[in-house]
Design a protein around this motif. Structure first.
Motif: not given
Length: 189
Positions: A90-94, A101-113
């Motif tokens: 599991e990870y946060w993707e930039v 000025r701005f750092l945006g991290l994104r995580m996409t998971l199904d509900l099983r993780g």
């Protein structure tokens, strides 16, 4: 916590990253360092790197978060993955990167993780969220750090109870601690 009414109401960067996402809680703090000194602490985050500067037993699996800036962890760009657990499954993707000025991290998971590619077909049950760090310079070499993001969950009916009972309280506890630790760290650099 700490966010002004204007900061809560103002548009927050990264709204287009999560399709159909709603704005999550907005928290803010003032740091006694300019954005250029805060930025290196943010880009080195990750369980396999500097940690998250919060409650290390909870969010860094017992490992202590870094107490200094590490040059070897500064090479971050769009698409970089910041591990969210020791297995790095599991990870946060930039997803947004505008130094300092701005750092945006994104995580996409199904509900099983399990992570999924948000550009491919989405699982019927999933979460898609951002965690954004917006830095604004203030007079006297200080920084206003505003943290917020956007969140989408399917099935939609699950979003209100999960948000109120779990996610927002947990985020408040962890983010408050991260702010306190960042204040100490950037003041010492």
């Amino acid at each position: 916590m700490g966010a002004t009414k204007d900061e809560v109401r103002a548009p927050f960067p990264g709204a287009s990253i999560v399709p159909g996402g709603i704005r999550s809680a907005t928290m803010a703090t003032t740091l006694d360092a300019p954005p250029e000194r805060v930025w290196p602490w943010l880009v080195q985050m990750g369980t396999d790197r500097a940690g998250w500067y919060s409650w290390d037993r909870l969010d860094n699996f017992g490992r202590s978060s870094a107490t200094r800036v590490h040059p070897e962890w500064q090479d971050v760009r769009l698409g970089s993955r910041l591990a969210a657990n020791p297995d790095v499954d599991e990870y946060w993707e930039v997803a947004a990167y505008d130094p300092p000025r701005f750092l945006g991290l994104r995580m996409t998971l199904d509900l099983r993780g399990r992570p999924f590619d948000p550009d491919d077909e989405r699982p019927s049950h999933h979460t898609d969220s951002t965690w954004g760090f917006h830095l604004r310079p203030l007079p006297a070499e200080r920084t206003r750090l505003v943290v917020s993001g956007y969140w989408s969950l399917r099935p939609r009916w699950l979003r209100p109870p999960l948000s109120v009972l779990v996610l927002e309280p947990a985020h408040w506890v962890m983010q408050t601690r991260q702010f306190a630790n960042l204040r100490r760290r950037v003041a010492g650099t």
